[in-house]
Write a protein that holds these residues in place. Structure first.
Motif, PDB file in Angstrom:
ATOM      1  N   ARG A  43       0.863  -1.180   0.000  1.00 47.67           N
ATOM      2  CA  ARG A  43       0.000   0.000   0.000  1.00 47.67           C
ATOM      3  C   ARG A  43       0.902   1.234   0.000  1.00 47.67           C
ATOM      4  O   ARG A  43       1.648   1.458   0.950  1.00 47.67           O
ATOM      5  N   THR A  68       1.423   8.623   6.345  1.00 49.92           N
ATOM      6  CA  THR A  68       0.165   7.998   5.919  1.00 49.92           C
ATOM      7  C   THR A  68       0.066   6.553   6.402  1.00 49.92           C
ATOM      8  O   THR A  68      -1.018   5.972   6.386  1.00 49.92           O
ATOM      9  N   LYS A 261     -12.309   4.155  -6.651  1.00 49.15           N
ATOM     10  CA  LYS A 261     -12.864   3.584  -5.429  1.00 49.15           C
ATOM     11  C   LYS A 261     -13.070   2.078  -5.564  1.00 49.15           C
ATOM     12  O   LYS A 261     -12.867   1.318  -4.600  1.00 49.15           O
ATOM     13  N   LEU A 264      -9.664   0.428  -5.168  1.00 49.51           N
ATOM     14  CA  LEU A 264      -9.305   0.291  -3.759  1.00 49.51           C
ATOM     15  C   LEU A 264     -10.040  -0.882  -3.112  1.00 49.51           C
ATOM     16  O   LEU A 264      -9.439  -1.703  -2.408  1.00 49.51           O
ATOM     17  N   TRP A 307      -8.704  13.917  -3.897  1.00 45.60           N
ATOM     18  CA  TRP A 307      -8.625  12.463  -3.992  1.00 45.60           C
ATOM     19  C   TRP A 307      -7.408  11.923  -3.248  1.00 45.60           C
ATOM     20  O   TRP A 307      -7.438  10.819  -2.714  1.00 45.60           O
ATOM     21  N   LYS A 309      -6.195  12.922  -0.392  1.00 46.24           N
ATOM     22  CA  LYS A 309      -6.551  12.751   1.021  1.00 46.24           C
ATOM     23  C   LYS A 309      -7.429  11.524   1.204  1.00 46.24           C
ATOM     24  O   LYS A 309      -7.274  10.763   2.174  1.00 46.24           O
ATOM     25  N   GLU A 310      -8.333  11.300   0.266  1.00 45.58           N
ATOM     26  CA  GLU A 310      -9.178  10.102   0.319  1.00 45.58           C
ATOM     27  C   GLU A 310      -8.333   8.830   0.279  1.00 45.58           C
ATOM     28  O   GLU A 310      -8.460   7.944   1.129  1.00 45.58           O
ATOM     29  N   VAL A 311      -7.478   8.736  -0.739  1.00 41.99           N
ATOM     30  CA  VAL A 311      -6.704   7.517  -0.955  1.00 41.99           C
ATOM     31  C   VAL A 311      -5.698   7.289   0.174  1.00 41.99           C
ATOM     32  O   VAL A 311      -5.448   6.154   0.568  1.00 41.99           O
ATOM     33  N   THR A 314      -8.710   8.966   4.293  1.00 45.68           N
ATOM     34  CA  THR A 314     -10.095   8.968   4.757  1.00 45.68           C
ATOM     35  C   THR A 314     -10.977   7.863   4.191  1.00 45.68           C
ATOM     36  O   THR A 314     -11.966   7.479   4.820  1.00 45.68           O
ATOM     37  N   ASP A 315     -10.675   7.357   3.010  1.00 46.88           N
ATOM     38  CA  ASP A 315     -11.507   6.296   2.432  1.00 46.88           C
ATOM     39  C   ASP A 315     -11.420   5.033   3.298  1.00 46.88           C
ATOM     40  O   ASP A 315     -10.399   4.763   3.941  1.00 46.88           O
ATOM     41  N   SER A 318      -8.366   3.221   2.342  1.00 51.07           N
ATOM     42  CA  SER A 318      -7.190   4.074   2.164  1.00 51.07           C
ATOM     43  C   SER A 318      -5.924   3.405   2.686  1.00 51.07           C
ATOM     44  O   SER A 318      -5.961   2.361   3.355  1.00 51.07           O
TER      45      SER A 318
END
Length: 336
Positions: A43, A68, A261, A264, A307, A309-311, A314-315, A318
């Motif tokens: 990851r 991260t 998404k 992921l 995106w 921040k999402e990846v 927050t997702d 993630s």
């Protein structure tokens, strides 16, 4: 059989420490394992360090990526023949700085992107004596991505087998034993060529230590949810050691959307590694929207936005929520 090393503690009891069962990361079935045999699901992110004017060797940037929880960074690089900055000493420094931040380094050469005729020129760099010395130094925790996105859609199965068969043989002859990563043709996007030839190439590798990397620049409708699901399912059923080496929310030139998404989620369900493109220290000149960090805080954790921040954070799937480090990997930052 694992060897054991005796350790006599001060209070007089004899214990044993398990020595690594192998000397490098190793592909077994469709999964990657660390030298102690624990499964590793990658990851992380990509970053174009070779074009950085501020942080070529990542001394400032790797610690920011590490915040991260990432366990790998794919490092864009060029051979010294194509850019003097790609000299072995700089390669050594960028790999070392990645490891100091506790992440697996995956260097790749960008000099043959879309050009099948340049594959062996990339291998020339990896097998040069000064570079082999660097790779051997870092081999216990290294993944080596032979070359980025070699070849367009005209590459045949025969060419792919022969070209990468030769590339793997040359690198192994130079003494490099770590996992080698092979991108799909058609600018990395052809998963079909990986599925058709992956088993053959694995058998050709004397160490059976290969990963296959698809770059999911699959824009809608061709890159719709069903294709992502179907191709990952087919790869899993085949037992292909697959990773997703690049993806973003949109295609090259910001053309079209990509269902990142689903990438992921499906990768998490099937324990498939991935690296998002790209962190943002160096701008994506053809599509700024791909940058994970903003212009005010380029390449810095607090610059994560949109995106990115999402990846990263927050997702549900993630980096922060799914990345794991084995015991072996937790010791990487202590490597001298």
């Amino acid at each position: 059989m694992k060897k054991t090393l005796p350790l006599l503690l001060a209070f007089g009891f004899l214990f044993t420490l398990q020595a690594p069962a192998q000397k490098t990361f190793q592909v077994k079935g469709r999964f990657l394992h660390d030298p102690n045999g624990e499964k590793v699901v990658l990851r992380g992110v990509n970053e174009m360090f070779i074009w950085s004017k501020r942080d070529l060797t990542g001394e400032a940037t790797f610690p920011e990526i590490a915040k991260t929880g990432a366990n790998v960074v794919r490092i864009a690089w060029l051979s010294s023949a194509e850019n003097p900055i790609g000299a072995a000493a700089n390669l050594d420094a960028v790999i070392s700085n990645c490891v100091k931040s506790g992440m697996i380094p995956m260097p790749e050469l960008h000099g043959a992107t879309g050009d099948w005729g340049k594959l062996q020129q990339q291998v020339d760099y990896w097998v040069s004596p000064e570079v082999v010395q660097v790779l051997k130094k870092h081999e216990p925790y290294l993944l080596l991505n032979i070359a980025n996105e070699v070849g367009d859609r005209q590459v045949t199965h025969k060419q792919f087998r022969e070209g990468y068969g030769l590339a793997v043989a040359r690198i192994r002859k130079a003494g490099i034993q770590c996992p080698l990563v092979i991108d799909g043709a058609n600018w990395g996007q052809s998963i079909d060529i990986l599925q058709a030839n992956g088993r053959y190439l694995l058998q050709k590798d004397p160490l059976k230590n290969l990963l296959f990397s698809v770059h999911m620049w699959w824009t809608a409708p061709d890159g719709a949810t069903k294709r992502i699901e179907d191709e990952i399912k087919a790869s899993v059923e085949q037992g292909l050691p697959l990773i997703v080496g690049e993806f973003a929310p949109m295609g090259v030139g910001c053309a079209g959307s990509i269902d990142y998404k689903t990438i992921l989620e499906e990768c998490q369900k099937n324990e498939i590694g991935w690296m998002a493109w790209s962190w943002g220290l160096v701008d994506n000149s053809d599509c700024k929207l791909m940058d994970m960090t903003d212009d005010e805080h380029k390449g810095r954790f607090k610059g994560l936005s949109g995106w990115g921040k999402e990846v990263a954070l927050t997702d549900k799937y993630s980096i922060r929520n799914t990345a794991k480090k084995t015991h072996y990997m937790k010791t990487l930052g202590k490597v001298k």
